[in-house]
Design a protein around this motif. Structure first.
Motif, mmCIF file in Angstrom:
data_model
loop_
_atom_site.group_PDB
_atom_site.id
_atom_site.type_symbol
_atom_site.label_atom_id
_atom_site.label_comp_id
_atom_site.label_asym_id
_atom_site.label_seq_id
_atom_site.Cartn_x
_atom_site.Cartn_y
_atom_site.Cartn_z
ATOM 1 N N ASP A 134 0.850 -1.188 0.000
ATOM 2 C CA ASP A 134 0.000 0.000 0.000
ATOM 3 C C ASP A 134 0.888 1.241 0.000
ATOM 4 O OD1 ASP A 134 0.880 -0.337 2.625
ATOM 5 O OD2 ASP A 134 -0.891 0.626 3.468
ATOM 6 N N ARG A 135 0.413 2.271 -0.715
ATOM 7 C CA ARG A 135 1.204 3.487 -0.890
ATOM 8 C C ARG A 135 0.291 4.687 -0.991
ATOM 9 N NH1 ARG A 135 5.612 1.076 -4.679
ATOM 10 N NH2 ARG A 135 7.447 1.123 -3.352
ATOM 11 N N LEU A 136 0.836 5.825 -0.574
ATOM 12 C CA LEU A 136 0.236 7.124 -0.848
ATOM 13 C C LEU A 136 1.007 7.749 -2.005
ATOM 14 C CD1 LEU A 136 -0.372 8.591 2.724
ATOM 15 C CD2 LEU A 136 -2.120 7.972 1.050
ATOM 16 N N LEU A 137 0.301 8.107 -3.064
ATOM 17 C CA LEU A 137 0.919 8.676 -4.255
ATOM 18 C C LEU A 137 0.484 10.139 -4.379
ATOM 19 C CD1 LEU A 137 0.254 5.711 -6.707
ATOM 20 C CD2 LEU A 137 2.368 6.196 -5.431
ATOM 21 N N PRO A 138 1.376 11.081 -4.092
ATOM 22 C CA PRO A 138 1.018 12.499 -4.161
ATOM 23 C C PRO A 138 1.204 13.053 -5.572
ATOM 24 C CG PRO A 138 3.234 12.266 -3.303
ATOM 25 C CD PRO A 138 2.732 10.864 -3.564
ATOM 26 N N SER A 139 0.504 14.145 -5.861
ATOM 27 C CA SER A 139 0.677 14.825 -7.140
ATOM 28 C C SER A 139 0.353 16.301 -6.982
ATOM 29 C CB SER A 139 -0.227 14.216 -8.211
ATOM 30 O OG SER A 139 -1.586 14.339 -7.858
ATOM 31 N N ALA A 140 1.027 17.112 -7.779
ATOM 32 C CA ALA A 140 0.803 18.563 -7.787
ATOM 33 C C ALA A 140 1.027 19.077 -9.199
ATOM 34 C CB ALA A 140 1.742 19.259 -6.811
ATOM 35 N N ASN A 141 0.101 19.903 -9.683
ATOM 36 C CA ASN A 141 0.202 20.520 -11.003
ATOM 37 C C ASN A 141 -0.176 21.992 -10.890
ATOM 38 O OD1 ASN A 141 0.363 18.095 -13.173
ATOM 39 N ND2 ASN A 141 -0.959 17.475 -11.466
ATOM 40 N N PHE A 142 0.635 22.859 -11.465
ATOM 41 C CA PHE A 142 0.352 24.289 -11.440
ATOM 42 C C PHE A 142 0.594 24.889 -12.816
ATOM 43 C CE2 PHE A 142 1.137 23.371 -6.988
ATOM 44 C CZ PHE A 142 0.067 24.003 -6.391
ATOM 45 N N LYS A 143 -0.320 25.792 -13.204
ATOM 46 C CA LYS A 143 -0.218 26.515 -14.468
ATOM 47 C C LYS A 143 -0.267 28.002 -14.182
ATOM 48 C CE LYS A 143 -3.779 27.115 -17.151
ATOM 49 N NZ LYS A 143 -4.893 26.974 -18.124
ATOM 50 N N PHE A 144 0.663 28.753 -14.779
ATOM 51 C CA PHE A 144 0.739 30.202 -14.580
ATOM 52 C C PHE A 144 0.669 30.883 -15.949
ATOM 53 C CE2 PHE A 144 3.064 28.112 -11.199
ATOM 54 C CZ PHE A 144 2.561 28.713 -10.057
ATOM 55 N N ASP A 145 -0.295 31.778 -16.121
ATOM 56 C CA ASP A 145 -0.390 32.569 -17.346
ATOM 57 C C ASP A 145 0.500 33.796 -17.182
ATOM 58 O OD1 ASP A 145 -2.245 30.851 -18.569
ATOM 59 O OD2 ASP A 145 -3.891 31.776 -17.470
ATOM 60 N N LEU A 146 1.755 33.673 -17.617
ATOM 61 C CA LEU A 146 2.715 34.766 -17.455
ATOM 62 C C LEU A 146 2.335 35.961 -18.310
ATOM 63 C CD1 LEU A 146 6.030 32.699 -17.496
ATOM 64 C CD2 LEU A 146 4.594 33.319 -15.544
ATOM 65 N N ALA A 147 1.688 35.706 -19.420
ATOM 66 C CA ALA A 147 1.158 36.747 -20.294
ATOM 67 C C ALA A 147 -0.036 36.150 -21.011
ATOM 68 C CB ALA A 147 2.223 37.227 -21.285
ATOM 69 N N GLU A 148 -0.681 36.947 -21.849
ATOM 70 C CA GLU A 148 -1.870 36.464 -22.522
ATOM 71 C C GLU A 148 -1.576 35.260 -23.403
ATOM 72 O OE1 GLU A 148 -5.274 38.176 -25.588
ATOM 73 O OE2 GLU A 148 -4.106 39.548 -24.356
ATOM 74 N N ASP A 149 -0.351 35.185 -23.917
ATOM 75 C CA ASP A 149 0.008 34.094 -24.823
ATOM 76 C C ASP A 149 1.139 33.214 -24.298
ATOM 77 O OD1 ASP A 149 2.012 35.932 -24.968
ATOM 78 O OD2 ASP A 149 1.948 36.203 -27.137
ATOM 79 N N LEU A 150 1.478 33.364 -23.004
ATOM 80 C CA LEU A 150 2.620 32.641 -22.443
ATOM 81 C C LEU A 150 2.194 31.882 -21.190
ATOM 82 C CD1 LEU A 150 5.685 32.267 -22.966
ATOM 83 C CD2 LEU A 150 6.078 34.126 -21.328
ATOM 84 N N VAL A 151 2.408 30.566 -21.208
ATOM 85 C CA VAL A 151 1.988 29.691 -20.107
ATOM 86 C C VAL A 151 3.195 28.950 -19.563
ATOM 87 C CG1 VAL A 151 0.556 27.714 -19.459
ATOM 88 C CG2 VAL A 151 -0.312 29.392 -21.091
ATOM 89 N N PHE A 152 3.327 28.933 -18.225
ATOM 90 C CA PHE A 152 4.360 28.130 -17.569
ATOM 91 C C PHE A 152 3.685 27.081 -16.712
ATOM 92 C CE2 PHE A 152 6.990 27.272 -13.784
ATOM 93 C CZ PHE A 152 8.085 26.684 -14.411
#
Length: 893
Positions: free
Chosen positions: A631-649
């Protein structure tokens, strides 16, 4: 019981707790923040529309996602689903699952230079049972990947490749998950939709043209509350693969071998055990369909029932006429003038010696099939304005079967001598034999393997998923739910034939000849004008002179216990995922708890009948049972940042888990009598745990335009590699235990780090180009027999280049895909690799009327040869499959 909590897990748990507290402070009431998508108004067709929809889905996703959208029914960017996916950054394909060698059709998908077993394939978010037509993949080399040859492109609406994990995603894909989405009845715009495709495929090597048929009918009522969709397909294709094979690789001449005693400079030198002129022919006849029904008894409840079946008959005939170096090169020294370079006997001539056979010839005709099916019932229930749910219960099964194997092994060229000349690992070996190689020159006959082999893959599951929505504060929603699955995979070999006087009947049987241009695309100088017994002659002689026994227990029975095993797994999972949104950013944090219980049953050979649990003509065996629980705990994290109108990190971190291959856990040890090598399983293998990080910068500089660059890393604990050890196994030749060098799976650590770059741009109104490149650097703590630390399936470099044109009536697309060399596995006891490989494909389509379109697809247009090698100086095999052309007429009614 194995329970581990990592620093990443603790961090995600803390984040989840903080998010719930934050929301409690910010909001006490909420209403739904989502609106139903009006799918009736979305109709996307054509290359440009497909590109735009795929990029929009990718851009809006919080996690790392690649998407391929079908232009229309049956119009993926490539004819085969796996071929389509290989054009995405970070996706690799392979055309085989075991030791059957390279084919012209992609069969397995993997991510970022890892094994296909580490990439999970789902259909509509659920598992799909799979099995293979090739006999080794049915029994002794069984992974966790899905065979894409059973999945026609006509079924696909879109394909999502999840490169970063989320807690709500089904566990099992340590390096990622491929989710194939089919169409649903209520998604269609019109009340009645009917489409059909009539076409043919031309296979160049096989000199054959075969039919390709598919159809779709969909009905939904005016209220959009009831719909039914029916799809059907029947597709046939002939294959002819022409090759030079070197089964088992090169062997080393020993100090006690007569050749080593007479010529000490040959001790430790590598020589070919077998050099083959190989002709493989197959008929793949695939048929099946999909039925999907949806019913909305109310605005808040949608019920669905879906069933899919794909059945492929895959009868095949493999002929391998071989120089038998393993029979004479140990006992006989080469004539003076031989050369040794880098430890390899590169040039050697052997004068004929009376009584010595210099060739062995295997003719193997197999009746084979592979099937896959599933049935699901699902319910989508909007419980209230803020809470939605989805329930699903389903069952899936796969079966691969070889009920009959008709095999002749003859020796010949007695006293004729032989010679060979090698030219490095990248070129075929020139070789020849003297003496009589016609049917009249056969000196002995044997048959083996007349044994049924059946693989079964079954799973039953239940899922319950919930989403709680909020419209104030940073916390936008919480997803939570559970899944239970009961999965069984087993290999069966219950009955076979006791051979009689087959040779007397076969001697007068009908014969054929290799094609006149056999292996012209391979190169090299080796025998090409070769005879063979026809499949019917082989079948008639064996069926008419064998006793097929169905009562197989006991010392005289034909029950091959050593080829049987079973792995039963129960998987219980629960998850919680908090989804966030803010000013120009969004993301999620989640935890998935997974509990696995495994029961593994197999057999082990013993020498003393008194100690055996079961026995047959294949030896004495004891039952071996192992239980594992994790048995295991599997963590996850996802983040999206709109640095500009046409730029995504984007940034993602997760831990993911994949269980070892089924055969790696369950398979009993087996051996090949020709070269005394074999393989086996290890029931004590631990699951692989991968700690993953991913970062990506995406610039959407114009509509349908993208430039992205990203980096990824995977630190894998308990990765499965393969070592070798000496084991005593039952020999079908001597009917006693003999020493074999056996490949055994072991746990090791591994890591992968890499870089992905992608570019997509329209040019004017009608043109467009795309390109991507992936660099993947993988290594393992395991040291292979050749001294390397290579990772199975790891290609350092993969790239794709493509261009398209499309106006209102005409469209065209061309693409080239390249993959650098990678480790396949073990051939005998030796690691071997697939060489650099590139394919060129193109398609054109013409919209003749609103109801008729015509398309022509060309695959493998550069007529590539798939090369395998043991080292830079030792080749393994060279396969040429020829080009394929698909012509289709698509009708819309």
């Amino acid at each position: 019981m194995n329970h581990r909590k990592s620093a990443l897990t603790v961090a995600i748990m803390t984040g989840l707790a903080f998010s719930v507290q934050l929301h409690a402070q910010e909001a006490s009431t909420s209403t739904t923040s989502t609106e139903a998508t009006d799918l009736d108004t979305v109709v996307v067709t054509g290359i440009r529309g497909s590109v735009e929809k795929s990029l929009d889905t990718k851009r809006n996703a919080d996690a790392r996602l690649e998407v391929v959208t079908a232009e229309d029914v049956g119009k993926l960017p490539a004819h085969n689903v796996a071929d389509t996916l290989q054009r995405l950054p970070g996706v690799n394909i392979s055309s085989s699952s075991a030791d059957e060698g390279g084919f012209d059709e992609a069969d397995r998908v993997s991510l970022r230079g890892t094994s296909p077993s580490l990439t999970q394939t789902l259909i509509n978010g659920h598992s799909v049972g799979s099995a293979d037509w090739f006999v080794l993949s049915q029994g002794s080399n069984v992974g966790r990947s899905v065979s894409y040859t059973l999945l026609p492109s006509e079924l696909v609406s879109s394909v999502e490749v999840n490169k970063s994990s989320q807690a709500k995603l089904q566990d099992g894909g340590a390096t990622g998950t491929v989710n194939i989405l089919t169409r649903r009845p209520l998604q269609f715009a019109d009340n009645i939709t009917a489409e059909a495709s009539i076409g043919a495929v031309r296979s160049e090597n096989a000199d054959s043209t075969d039919p390709q048929l598919s159809g779709l009918f969909n009905y939904k009522n005016d209220d959009g509350t009831f719909g039914v969709m029916v799809q059907a397909f029947k597709q046939k294709r002939e294959l002819s693969r022409q090759a030079q094979e070197i089964p088992g690789g090169f062997f080393q001449i020993g100090a006690t071998d007569p050749a080593g005693i007479s010529n000490p400079d040959l001790v430790g030198v590598y020589a070919p055990g077998l050099l083959g002129s190989t002709l493989f022919e197959q008929t793949r006849d695939r048929k099946g369909g999909l039925v999907d029904i949806q019913f909305k008894p109310s605005d808040s409840l949608t019920l669905g029932l879906s069933g899919f079946s794909s059945d492929m008959q895959a009868n095949n005939y493999n002929r391998n006429f071989m120089l038998w170096g393993g029979n004479f090169a140990r006992a006989q020294a080469p004539d003076p003038g031989y050369t040794v370079e880098n430890g390899v006997l590169t040039n050697a001539t052997y004068s004929g010696q009376a009584g010595t056979d210099y060739t062995v010839y295997d003719m193997i005709y197999r009746e084979a099939s592979a099937k896959s099916s599933y049935a699901t019932f699902d319910a989508d229930w909007q419980i209230n304005d803020n809470l939605s749910s989805r329930f699903q219960i389903g069952t899936t099964s796969g079966e691969g079967s070889t009920p009959r194997q008709f095999i002749a092994e003859v020796t010949g060229a007695r006293g004729g001598g032989a010679s060979w000349s090698t030219h490095g690992g990248g070129s075929p070996v020139d070789w020849s034999v003297g003496g009589d190689i016609s049917p009249a020159g056969v000196t002995s006959f044997g048959t083996w393997g007349n044994q049924e082999v059946t693989a079964k893959d079954d799973e039953k599951w239940f899922t319950a998923d919930f989403s709680q929505y909020f419209n104030t504060g940073t916390l936008s929603s919480i997803d939570f739910g559970m899944r239970y699955a009961d999965h069984e995979r087993e290999a069966q070999s219950p009955e076979g034939a006791s051979p009689g006087d087959i040779w007397s009947a076969l001697q007068g049987g009908a014969t054929g000849q290799y094609p006149s241009d056999f292996a012209s695309g391979v190169g090299g100088q080796f025998p090409r004008d070769i005879w063979y017994y026809t499949p019917n002659a082989l079948k008639d002689a064996i069926l008419g002179n064998s006793t097929w026994l169905y009562d197989n227990d006991g010392p005289t029975g034909r029950h091959n216990y050593g080829a049987e095993w079973k792995v039963a797994e129960k998987n219980m999972a629960a998850y919680a995922q908090a989804n966030f949104s803010g000013d120009r950013w969004s993301g999620n944090l989640g935890l998935r708890y997974v509990n696995i219980d495994q029961d593994i049953n197999s057999y082990q050979a013993v020498s003393d009948p008194a100690n055996a649990d079961v026995s047959s003509l294949f030896g004495q065996w004891i039952r071996v049972y192992t239980n594992n629980s994790y048995d295991r705990l599997l963590p996850s994290a996802n983040f999206k940042f709109d640095l500009a109108e046409d730029l995504v990190f984007r940034f993602a971190a997760s831990q993911t888990q994949t269980l070892p291959d089924y055969s790696a856990l369950g398979a009993s040890s087996w051996g090949s009598d020709l070269n005394r090598t074999g393989g086996g399983g290890n029931p004590n293998l631990k699951p692989l745990l991968s700690t993953n990080f991913d970062a990506n910068l995406e610039w959407y500089f114009m509509p349908r335009g993208l430039v992205s660059v990203g980096a990824f890393s995977m630190d894998m604990k308990d990765y499965v590699a393969y070592g070798t050890e000496t084991q005593m196994l039952f020999s079908e030749l001597t009917h006693q235990l003999e020493a074999y060098q056996v490949s055994v799976p072991i746990n090791a650590n591994a890591q992968v780090k890499g870089l992905e770059v992608a570019y997509e741009q329209p040019i004017g109104d009608y043109f467009g180009v795309n390109a991507n490149y992936t660099y993947s650097d993988g290594s393992t703590s395991h040291t292979w027999a050749d001294g390397s630390d290579n990772l199975l399936g790891n290609s350092n470099d993969t790239y794709n280049i493509g261009a398209y044109f499309e106006n209102e009536t005409f469209g065209a697309r061309v693409s080239y895909t390249y993959r650098s060399s990678f480790l396949i596995g073990l051939s005998g006891a030796n690691p071997y690799y697939q060489d650099d490989f590139g394919t060129l494909s193109a398609s054109v389509n013409y919209k003749a009327t609103d109801w008729l379109s015509i398309s022509l697809d060309g695959l493998n247009l550069n007529d590539p040869t798939i090369n395998y090698y043991q080292s830079s100086t030792i080749p393994t095999s060279f396969y040429n499959n020829g080009r394929q052309y698909y012509l289709n007429f698509r009708f819309k009614f």
